[in-house]
Scaffold this motif. Structure first.
Motif: not given
Ligand SMILES: [Zn+2]
Length: 129
Positions: A29-36
């Motif tokens: 989830x953290x990686x996805x938030x960073x990507x966004x």
């Protein structure tokens, strides 16, 4: 010696001090938030608004904008001048989107907006030919 499975607060079972399943999910989830976040920041650097377009259309549009900035001609991208206003140039971005530029006598080709084919028809074609 046998390691004993325990039940964590989340309800999952496993070994160790914390639930690895939940930890992995959190990290994803953290990686996805960073990507966004990175995507949003990148959108701020574009010369025109592209945030309303699908990702692949954004990439294509950027490639065209870059090419134009590097001095390539709009006709290289199958762009054409509008008949009702020769300073308006329409460049296809795939089949469903258009990049609109204005041919400015001093600044050269200035990107105006990127929009869907439907929006383009309403704004730039209907009743203007
Ligand atoms: Zn868990």
């Amino acid at each position: 010696m046998g390691r004993r499975k325990k039940t964590f607060d989340c309800g999952h079972q496993g070994y160790g001090r914390y639930c690895h399943r939940c930890r992995q999910k959190e990290e994803a989830r953290a990686r996805e938030a960073e990507r966004r976040q990175a995507w949003r920041e990148r959108l701020r650097d574009d010369p025109i608004e592209l945030g309303h377009l699908p990702r692949r259309v954004v990439e294509k549009t950027r490639a065209i904008l870059e090419g134009l900035r590097d001095g390539r001609d709009y006709t290289d991208y199958h762009g054409k001048r509008m008949h009702y206003d020769r300073t308006v140039i329409s460049i296809p971005i795939g089949r469903s989107y258009r990049l609109i530029c204005r041919d400015d006598p001093e600044r050269g080709l200035v990107p105006v907006e990127a929009l869907s084919h439907e929006a383009y028809n309403t704004r730039y074609v209907k009743g203007r030919t």
